[in-house]
Design an enzyme around this catalytic site. Structure first.
Site, PDB file in Angstrom:
ATOM      1  N   GLU A 224       0.888  -1.159   0.000  1.00 14.24           N
ATOM      2  CA  GLU A 224       0.000   0.000   0.000  1.00 14.24           C
ATOM      3  C   GLU A 224       0.923   1.206   0.000  1.00 14.24           C
ATOM      4  OE1 GLU A 224      -2.607   0.560   3.461  1.00 14.24           O
ATOM      5  OE2 GLU A 224      -2.377   2.677   2.944  1.00 14.24           O
ATOM      6  N   CYS A 261      -2.663   7.801   5.267  1.00 16.04           N
ATOM      7  CA  CYS A 261      -2.680   7.462   3.843  1.00 16.04           C
ATOM      8  C   CYS A 261      -3.993   7.885   3.207  1.00 16.04           C
ATOM      9  CB  CYS A 261      -2.451   5.969   3.647  1.00 16.04           C
ATOM     10  SG  CYS A 261      -3.441   4.972   4.736  1.00 16.04           S
TER      11      CYS A 261
END
Lengths: 483, 483
Positions: A224, A261
């Protein structure tokens, strides 16, 4: 080859060979034991985390609660057997393409999983976080690279995990930790490593992805990486509830000093005279942080902020300093972005965001069509707005699309999808949050024409584990119900 | 960039943007139309295939039947909505980690899929084969690279597929074909290509995998590469039914001139005086082929055969020539293999296999532990044999494990798994055969807090498509039943 990593990975591989035979109840008990272990020392863990990350204590308490909850939710899912996806096709002499043998499929664990902890989630994406929980849930072993931003916490958490697994009689070596760059590279390149879970920056993630792909035996790399998380406000929503939206935005992009994020990095609002700067300034007046996660992250944030500020047409709308960390909102007109689209791809990992003033939603759709893959994309709209085309483009770019919400806040549940096209992740079909995260670390094996006694338990006729199965194309009623 | 490939991929991308909105019934109708089109011209297609591949007509008729069946099975699966994996979590203020928003997840198609046809399955793994069926089923567009071994057949099949899709009112450009190496490389590297499905040799597959991984935006590469498919006969089985086993082995490794990815390339049998050579020679007396798929494959086969024959300790047990193709069984003692394990990793793509004479099953387990990932592994045993440990090692290496059968013959069903650890495939969690093959070409998108009217149909409260869904962790009774 780093000697410590080599030894940990070899022990992990032996442990995996035992763990791969464990029943769902046994694997669930491992996750439970870790959850209980973390709870029993939560105060100490939060204290260590606060000292190393400077994140606020209530936020850390919430994150630890989430981490414990996640382990238990996965334990329940493992008991249902969802991760096994057991499928039975009985022999069928009349099968349309010709006689079908008895064929039964079940998921087996991949092996040793290398997990890289993230700087910004010292619990939920670190030692006992989602990747570790996913891998242990399926019967994999885990070697975890502790993030340099919180190594003391990592050591303490690892101690708890290892003791909990030992108490629960899990195979020795099933979980271990390593430190440092050399060990990290060995973890990705070791012949016995079967998969990697990574959460971090695009640059580091891509470098490790490249190593995983270049191995003699390439392995799945679930990374990720970066995301800018565009948020679009329609003219209707902007007209009807501007103040509320601006305040929500200010709260979201500064949460955890913007080190998420899913931080909203782009805010598309209509052109025109409004009170944006004033409301923002008021909302950010109380901005207060103890610093950022690490000096390197602080430097990277400042560099990205200045690079965006230097783009043609960018102005500073608001800037507020706290402990040397500048909460900043930049602004640019969408026409300028069409000419110089670099701002659409530059993540500012920290408390900063860029407002893009647009003339019409079709212009937004055009710009969104240019952006890279995202973890999230958000639309603030009124029920009567015509946003069908825009929503389609948002869904084509992101793993999660939000309606009238803010992306910073990721629940752990069955339907969660925390992923997206590159560079949001290196594997667009995967999620690193939610019960589906387990699917990353197993692979199917089919057994053809086996005597019942020689089949794995999951596939035996009497269904000794009482798991959910599909038989001859029909899903069977569940033996146990969820929750 | 190859100009034709560029144009086809761009058209395919536009078509995908429409196809991604199509209902399950519509997507199923596309697959049905292709199936009907193939059936209506089956005689012509089989004739073309025979002329180009030299494969026997009955085999080709069976393969075409399988290909048509596969399209229809996938159509039924699409109607059930299995590929969508629709999951609904209602808002829950009491969710264990804190209030949960309404969250709903569904799979969406990845985009343009590049498919590489295989030489050895001109129907089932080519223009209208499993990869194409999987991708179209999920709403992806397909650009198919026709294999040079059967370009006339490829052209005729493509014509049928394109006409069928047009009659079924699928978006124009949803399926197209390209030819040649330059176009193939463009297909893997084109910015609009979202994934690749490949079946072929390890060397070509790895080269394309490397290109897919090295792109600025890496894409999933689902490659099915090499496999040697070990078969193990226990002393008990060898004692009780040797003749039957040898005859079964001879039939399996020579089927289709041995040009199967599942051809048994290693046969482990006990040491000792037996009639192996004699029975094999008799079984192979009628060996007759028209040649191999292509001169390049023939050359590659001869080279691999000679390389294995040159290894220390290898002898030739039987060799029978037909049209210049040598059906060959080599033999070696397991002790030699322990010293020189190269034969465990060298695929002979053609009608040849290597018999390994072992002293004890523990020796076989030790050797199997050394082999690379496989599509299949087979055990011939008696019910009373102690083979638990051996079966575990076999399952750790292969995607499909067979009991008292032969691996050449892959049914298309719900439980099928045609895949395995590298180099069997480049993605161990995927299958290229069976209904799960569809999962390769979609990714999940979660919708958070959406008004019902703005949700994709698959996630709306009233379930307008009548598909299978999971709601709040509980799988709902199916709206339609399978088969």
């Amino acid at each position: 080859m780093d000697a410590v990593a080599d030894e940990r990975i070899k022990s992990a591989h032996s442990a995996y060979e035992s763990a791969s035979r464990a029943s769902p109840a046994t694997r669930a008990s491992w996750l439970e034991a870790i959850a209980t272990g973390l709870e029993s020392r939560s105060e100490e863990l939060v204290g260590l985390a606060h000292g190393e990350t400077r994140l606020a204590v209530p936020r850390l308490e919430g994150e630890l609660r989430r981490t414990v909850f996640q382990l238990r939710l996965f334990a329940r899912e493992v008991e249902l057997g969802t991760d096994l996806d057991a499928t039975i096709d009985h022999a069928d002499p009349d099968w349309g393409m010709g006689p079908r043998p008895d064929l039964r499929r079940v998921n087996v664990p991949l092996g040793v999983v290398g997990v890289f902890g993230a700087s910004n989630f010292p619990f939920a994406f670190s030692v006992a976080g989602g990747d570790t929980a996913s891998a242990l849930a399926t019967g994999c072993a885990v070697v975890h690279k502790v993030h340099t931003a919180h190594e003391k916490l990592g050591e303490a958490t690892a101690e708890i995990v290892i003791a909990a697994l030992s108490d629960a009689r899990a195979p020795e070596g099933l979980f271990s930790v390593i430190y440092g760059r050399e060990a990290a590279i060995s973890l990705v390149e070791h012949p016995l490593t079967a998969a990697v879970g990574f959460t971090g920056s695009t640059s580091v993630g891509r470098a490790l992805f490249d190593r995983a792909a270049a191995r003699p035996r390439p392995i799945p790399f679930f990374g990720e990486l970066g995301s800018i998380n565009p948020v679009i406000v329609t003219p209707g929503a902007w007209a009807s509830r501007r103040r509320e939206l601006i305040e929500g935005f200010a709260g979201s992009f500064t949460l955890g000093a913007g080190q998420f994020c899913t931080k909203p990095g782009l805010l598309f609002v209509p052109r025109g005279e409004d009170e944006l700067a004033g409301i923002l300034a008021a909302a950010l007046a109380e901005f207060s942080v103890d610093g950022m996660l690490s000096p390197a992250i602080h430097r990277g944030f400042d560099a990205a902020l200045e690079a965006n500020r230097d783009e043609v047409g960018v102005t500073t709308l608001v800037e507020v300093d706290s402990s040397g960390v500048r909460a900043t909102v930049l602004e640019i007109d969408a026409d300028e972005v069409e000419r110089h689209p670099a701002v659409l791809a530059r993540e500012m990992f920290g408390p900063a965001s860029l407002v893009i003033r647009y003339s019409h939603l079709t212009q937004v759709t055009r710009l969104i069509a240019q952006i890279e893959g995202q973890l999230t994309a958000t639309l603030h709209a009124e029920a009567t707005d015509d946003v069908e085309q825009l929503l389609e483009v948002l869904a084509s770019k992101a793993g999660r699309v939000l309606w009238n919400g803010w992306p910073t806040g990721v629940t752990v549940s069955y339907a969660q999808q925390h992923g997206g096209p590159y560079p949001a992740t290196t594997m667009p079909s995967s999620t690193s949050v939610g019960t589906s995260a387990m699917a990353r670390f197993s692979r199917p094996v089919a057994f053809q024409a086996f005597p019942d006694a020689q089949l794995p338990e999951a596939l035996q006729d009497r269904n000794p584990w009482g798991i959910r199965r599909r038989v001859d194309g029909v899903y069977q009623p569940e033996a146990t119900s969820a929750q």
